[in-house]
Design a protein around this motif. Structure first.
Motif, PDB file in Angstrom:
ATOM      1  N   ALA A  14      34.735  40.838  35.869  1.00  0.00           N
ATOM      2  CA  ALA A  14      35.240  41.607  37.022  1.00  0.00           C
ATOM      3  C   ALA A  14      35.233  40.744  38.287  1.00  0.00           C
ATOM      4  O   ALA A  14      34.251  40.063  38.588  1.00  0.00           O
ATOM      5  N   GLY A  15      36.357  40.733  39.000  1.00  0.00           N
ATOM      6  CA  GLY A  15      36.458  39.999  40.254  1.00  0.00           C
ATOM      7  C   GLY A  15      36.428  38.486  40.124  1.00  0.00           C
ATOM      8  O   GLY A  15      36.062  37.791  41.069  1.00  0.00           O
ATOM      9  N   SER A  16      36.849  37.947  38.975  1.00  0.00           N
ATOM     10  CA  SER A  16      36.679  36.516  38.703  1.00  0.00           C
ATOM     11  C   SER A  16      37.854  35.631  39.075  1.00  0.00           C
ATOM     12  O   SER A  16      37.671  34.461  39.420  1.00  0.00           O
ATOM     13  N   PHE A  17      39.099  36.148  39.004  1.00  0.00           N
ATOM     14  CA  PHE A  17      40.253  35.245  38.984  1.00  0.00           C
ATOM     15  C   PHE A  17      41.118  35.308  40.247  1.00  0.00           C
ATOM     16  O   PHE A  17      41.342  36.367  40.819  1.00  0.00           O
ATOM     17  N   ASP A  18      41.614  34.137  40.605  1.00  0.00           N
ATOM     18  CA  ASP A  18      42.598  34.064  41.683  1.00  0.00           C
ATOM     19  C   ASP A  18      43.978  34.479  41.180  1.00  0.00           C
ATOM     20  O   ASP A  18      44.776  35.061  41.925  1.00  0.00           O
ATOM     21  N   LEU A  19      44.243  34.166  39.929  1.00  0.00           N
ATOM     22  CA  LEU A  19      45.562  34.409  39.350  1.00  0.00           C
ATOM     23  C   LEU A  19      45.426  34.725  37.864  1.00  0.00           C
ATOM     24  O   LEU A  19      44.673  34.064  37.146  1.00  0.00           O
ATOM     25  N   GLY A  55      41.359  44.689  37.775  1.00  0.00           N
ATOM     26  CA  GLY A  55      39.931  44.656  38.076  1.00  0.00           C
ATOM     27  C   GLY A  55      39.298  43.287  37.868  1.00  0.00           C
ATOM     28  O   GLY A  55      38.183  43.038  38.343  1.00  0.00           O
ATOM     29  N   LEU A  56      40.001  42.407  37.184  1.00  0.00           N
ATOM     30  CA  LEU A  56      39.478  41.060  36.954  1.00  0.00           C
ATOM     31  C   LEU A  56      39.818  40.099  38.087  1.00  0.00           C
ATOM     32  O   LEU A  56      39.330  38.963  38.111  1.00  0.00           O
ATOM     33  N   LEU A  57      40.651  40.552  39.031  1.00  0.00           N
ATOM     34  CA  LEU A  57      41.079  39.693  40.130  1.00  0.00           C
ATOM     35  C   LEU A  57      40.083  39.687  41.287  1.00  0.00           C
ATOM     36  O   LEU A  57      39.446  40.697  41.583  1.00  0.00           O
ATOM     37  N   LYS A  58      40.023  38.550  41.945  1.00  0.00           N
ATOM     38  CA  LYS A  58      39.317  38.472  43.216  1.00  0.00           C
ATOM     39  C   LYS A  58      40.123  39.220  44.282  1.00  0.00           C
ATOM     40  O   LYS A  58      41.287  39.570  44.073  1.00  0.00           O
ATOM     41  N   THR A  59      39.527  39.416  45.435  1.00  0.00           N
ATOM     42  CA  THR A  59      40.280  39.925  46.582  1.00  0.00           C
ATOM     43  C   THR A  59      41.457  38.996  46.862  1.00  0.00           C
ATOM     44  O   THR A  59      41.313  37.777  46.827  1.00  0.00           O
ATOM     45  N   ASP A  60      42.619  39.586  47.084  1.00  0.00           N
ATOM     46  CA  ASP A  60      43.873  38.857  47.332  1.00  0.00           C
ATOM     47  C   ASP A  60      44.423  38.155  46.084  1.00  0.00           C
ATOM     48  O   ASP A  60      45.358  37.352  46.180  1.00  0.00           O
ATOM     49  N   GLY A  61      43.859  38.457  44.917  1.00  0.00           N
ATOM     50  CA  GLY A  61      44.355  37.839  43.691  1.00  0.00           C
ATOM     51  C   GLY A  61      45.677  38.445  43.239  1.00  0.00           C
ATOM     52  O   GLY A  61      46.115  39.491  43.725  1.00  0.00           O
ATOM     53  N   ALA A  62      46.323  37.778  42.289  1.00  0.00           N
ATOM     54  CA  ALA A  62      47.635  38.214  41.814  1.00  0.00           C
ATOM     55  C   ALA A  62      47.661  38.286  40.291  1.00  0.00           C
ATOM     56  O   ALA A  62      47.157  37.387  39.605  1.00  0.00           O
ATOM     57  N   LEU A  63      48.254  39.344  39.781  1.00  0.00           N
ATOM     58  CA  LEU A  63      48.546  39.485  38.357  1.00  0.00           C
ATOM     59  C   LEU A  63      50.056  39.382  38.206  1.00  0.00           C
ATOM     60  O   LEU A  63      50.803  40.222  38.714  1.00  0.00           O
ATOM     61  N   VAL A  64      50.518  38.338  37.531  1.00  0.00           N
ATOM     62  CA  VAL A  64      51.944  38.073  37.402  1.00  0.00           C
ATOM     63  C   VAL A  64      52.369  38.265  35.954  1.00  0.00           C
ATOM     64  O   VAL A  64      51.782  37.682  35.034  1.00  0.00           O
ATOM     65  N   ALA A  90      51.926  52.268  32.745  1.00  0.00           N
ATOM     66  CA  ALA A  90      51.408  53.156  33.782  1.00  0.00           C
ATOM     67  C   ALA A  90      50.532  52.359  34.747  1.00  0.00           C
ATOM     68  O   ALA A  90      49.938  51.348  34.387  1.00  0.00           O
ATOM     69  N   LEU A  91      50.462  52.844  35.987  1.00  0.00           N
ATOM     70  CA  LEU A  91      49.649  52.155  36.991  1.00  0.00           C
ATOM     71  C   LEU A  91      49.080  53.154  37.988  1.00  0.00           C
ATOM     72  O   LEU A  91      49.803  53.947  38.579  1.00  0.00           O
ATOM     73  N   ASN A  92      47.751  53.113  38.140  1.00  0.00           N
ATOM     74  CA  ASN A  92      47.080  53.852  39.206  1.00  0.00           C
ATOM     75  C   ASN A  92      47.036  52.920  40.413  1.00  0.00           C
ATOM     76  O   ASN A  92      46.396  51.868  40.376  1.00  0.00           O
ATOM     77  N   LEU A  93      47.711  53.285  41.488  1.00  0.00           N
ATOM     78  CA  LEU A  93      47.847  52.382  42.626  1.00  0.00           C
ATOM     79  C   LEU A  93      46.530  52.052  43.311  1.00  0.00           C
ATOM     80  O   LEU A  93      46.440  51.040  44.009  1.00  0.00           O
ATOM     81  N   PHE A  94      45.496  52.859  43.100  1.00  0.00           N
ATOM     82  CA  PHE A  94      44.212  52.530  43.701  1.00  0.00           C
ATOM     83  C   PHE A  94      43.660  51.216  43.150  1.00  0.00           C
ATOM     84  O   PHE A  94      42.949  50.483  43.834  1.00  0.00           O
ATOM     85  N   SER A  95      44.027  50.885  41.896  1.00  0.00           N
ATOM     86  CA  SER A  95      43.562  49.618  41.321  1.00  0.00           C
ATOM     87  C   SER A  95      44.259  48.425  41.963  1.00  0.00           C
ATOM     88  O   SER A  95      43.786  47.291  41.875  1.00  0.00           O
ATOM     89  N   LEU A  96      45.371  48.674  42.630  1.00  0.00           N
ATOM     90  CA  LEU A  96      46.118  47.631  43.324  1.00  0.00           C
ATOM     91  C   LEU A  96      45.711  47.544  44.792  1.00  0.00           C
ATOM     92  O   LEU A  96      45.532  46.464  45.352  1.00  0.00           O
ATOM     93  N   ILE A  97      45.559  48.717  45.406  1.00  0.00           N
ATOM     94  CA  ILE A  97      45.214  48.777  46.834  1.00  0.00           C
ATOM     95  C   ILE A  97      43.821  48.209  47.091  1.00  0.00           C
ATOM     96  O   ILE A  97      43.603  47.439  48.030  1.00  0.00           O
ATOM     97  N   GLY A  98      42.874  48.581  46.236  1.00  0.00           N
ATOM     98  CA  GLY A  98      41.521  48.071  46.392  1.00  0.00           C
ATOM     99  C   GLY A  98      41.475  46.579  46.122  1.00  0.00           C
ATOM    100  O   GLY A  98      41.765  46.131  45.019  1.00  0.00           O
ATOM    101  N   GLY A  99      41.146  45.802  47.130  1.00  0.00           N
ATOM    102  CA  GLY A  99      41.089  44.352  46.970  1.00  0.00           C
ATOM    103  C   GLY A  99      42.350  43.641  47.408  1.00  0.00           C
ATOM    104  O   GLY A  99      42.471  42.428  47.237  1.00  0.00           O
ATOM    105  N   ASN A 100      43.306  44.404  47.964  1.00  0.00           N
ATOM    106  CA  ASN A 100      44.516  43.774  48.514  1.00  0.00           C
ATOM    107  C   ASN A 100      45.203  42.890  47.466  1.00  0.00           C
ATOM    108  O   ASN A 100      45.599  41.758  47.729  1.00  0.00           O
ATOM    109  N   LYS A 101      45.353  43.453  46.264  1.00  0.00           N
ATOM    110  CA  LYS A 101      45.837  42.659  45.137  1.00  0.00           C
ATOM    111  C   LYS A 101      47.355  42.739  45.003  1.00  0.00           C
ATOM    112  O   LYS A 101      48.001  43.646  45.522  1.00  0.00           O
ATOM    113  N   THR A 102      47.898  41.779  44.282  1.00  0.00           N
ATOM    114  CA  THR A 102      49.344  41.701  44.079  1.00  0.00           C
ATOM    115  C   THR A 102      49.665  41.852  42.603  1.00  0.00           C
ATOM    116  O   THR A 102      49.068  41.181  41.755  1.00  0.00           O
TER     117      THR A 102
END
Length: 346
Positions: free
Chosen positions: A235-240, A256-265, A275-287
């Protein structure tokens, strides 16, 4: 016009069979390529089976093409007879819109033309690399450096650029932690390229079955996503994170595995919506992003990078008569890691 042998799907979900197709006469800026090898991409299967929507038949798949120039038009300046060249997913675009002018022909605002399953500017369907020869405008041909074997280079024309482009864009390199979801045709190239870029690389796969392979290819770590502890530990490990799989995922769990400001591409394209719960995206300013191949200039950049770092695809060369069996094996993930057709067997 030139008649050449090819393998084509006569209809959706039908087995591919040997046939002949017509290639246009070489025009002013065209290059005639004797195809030596053609990679089998999972995209070929999706399209031949109409998994991504209505398609054009008969279909000659193949957008991972490596070969040798055998004729050039009178206006060609970039290539000569005997040059080692490749063709990827595109064979034309408008060349005038802002995306084309920026070297992003895959996003042509007036519609790019795919190497197969598309209609060219001449109104004729395009046919891909499961064939003896192809005629392509020189502006959509790339040079294969001498340091790359043609058979190992063929998959780079899709799998290589598909992973290179997002890794470069999102800054994979020294000091960055990158995860690759899936160790298949795309994923194994993602691991090789991310490692060569200097990132710390982790493979996230369903099981540990390919762990030894992953580590040999350049991964620093390897985890099984079937183990719930993986998502707790990382949890919270990856930049990308680059997802290469073509099956629906629990996007929230991977975010959930992304760091703050991390990106899942996402570069894999499941046939089903996710499906996507947007709270998992909003929390941590993720992309949450997508990436689709690359432009012609970036594809050349990728080939040069791979040659400089000794990176080719891990391949299993097959005869054309084995294409249908290869399709079945790709669906079962039974290939390490890319089938390549020896087109001399067509």
């Amino acid at each position: 016009m030139t008649t050449v042998a090819a393998y084509a799907a006569p209809a959706a979900k039908a087995p591919l069979e040997r046939t002949t197709i017509e290639r246009r006469a070489v025009r002013e800026h065209d290059v005639l390529i004797d195809i030596k090898f053609a990679g089998i991409c999972h995209s070929d299967i999706h399209q031949a089976q109409e998994g991504w929507g209505e398609a054009i038949f008969p279909m000659v798949p193949g957008h991972e093409i490596a070969g040798v120039v055998s004729e050039v038009g009178p206006g060609v300046t970039k290539y000569k007879v005997g040059d080692r060249v490749g063709v990827g997913c595109l064979v034309d675009s408008c060349r005038k819109c802002e995306n084309c002018e920026a070297g992003r022909e895959q996003f042509c605002l007036n519609g790019s033309v795919g190497t197969y399953n598309a209609i060219g500017k001449d109104g004729e369907p395009t046919y891909g690399g499961y064939s003896e020869k192809v005629v392509v405008d020189e502006n959509f041909v790339v040079r294969i450096p001498e340091g790359l074997a043609l058979d190992e280079a063929a998959p780079l024309l899709c799998a290589g650029i598909t992973t290179y482009s997002p890794l470069k864009r999102w800054g994979a390199g020294p000091g960055k932690k990158v995860a690759v979801i899936g160790l298949g045709g795309l994923g194994h190239m993602g691991v090789k390229i991310a490692h060569a870029l200097g990132a710390e690389v982790t493979v996230l796969s369903q099981s540990l079955r390919k762990k030894d392979d992953g580590l040999k290819l350049g991964a620093d770590h390897y985890y099984a996503t079937s183990d719930p502890k993986t998502f707790e530990e990382l949890a919270g490990s990856f930049d990308l994170i680059v997802s290469t799989v073509s099956a629906p995922l629990d996007i929230g769990a991977y975010l959930g595995l992304l760091k703050t400001d991390g990106a899942l591409v996402n570069v894999g394209a499941p046939e089903e919506p996710v499906a996507l719960n947007l709270f998992s995206l909003i929390g941590g300013n993720k992309t949450l992003a997508g990436s689709m191949i690359g432009g012609i200039a970036e594809t050349q950049e990728m080939l040069d990078f791979c040659a400089a770092h000794g990176i080719g695809s891990e391949i299993e060369v097959i005869a054309a008569s084995e294409i249908n069996e290869a399709y079945e094996r790709v669906v079962k993930s039974d290939v390490r890691y890319r089938f390549v057709i020896d087109t001399a067997t067509i």
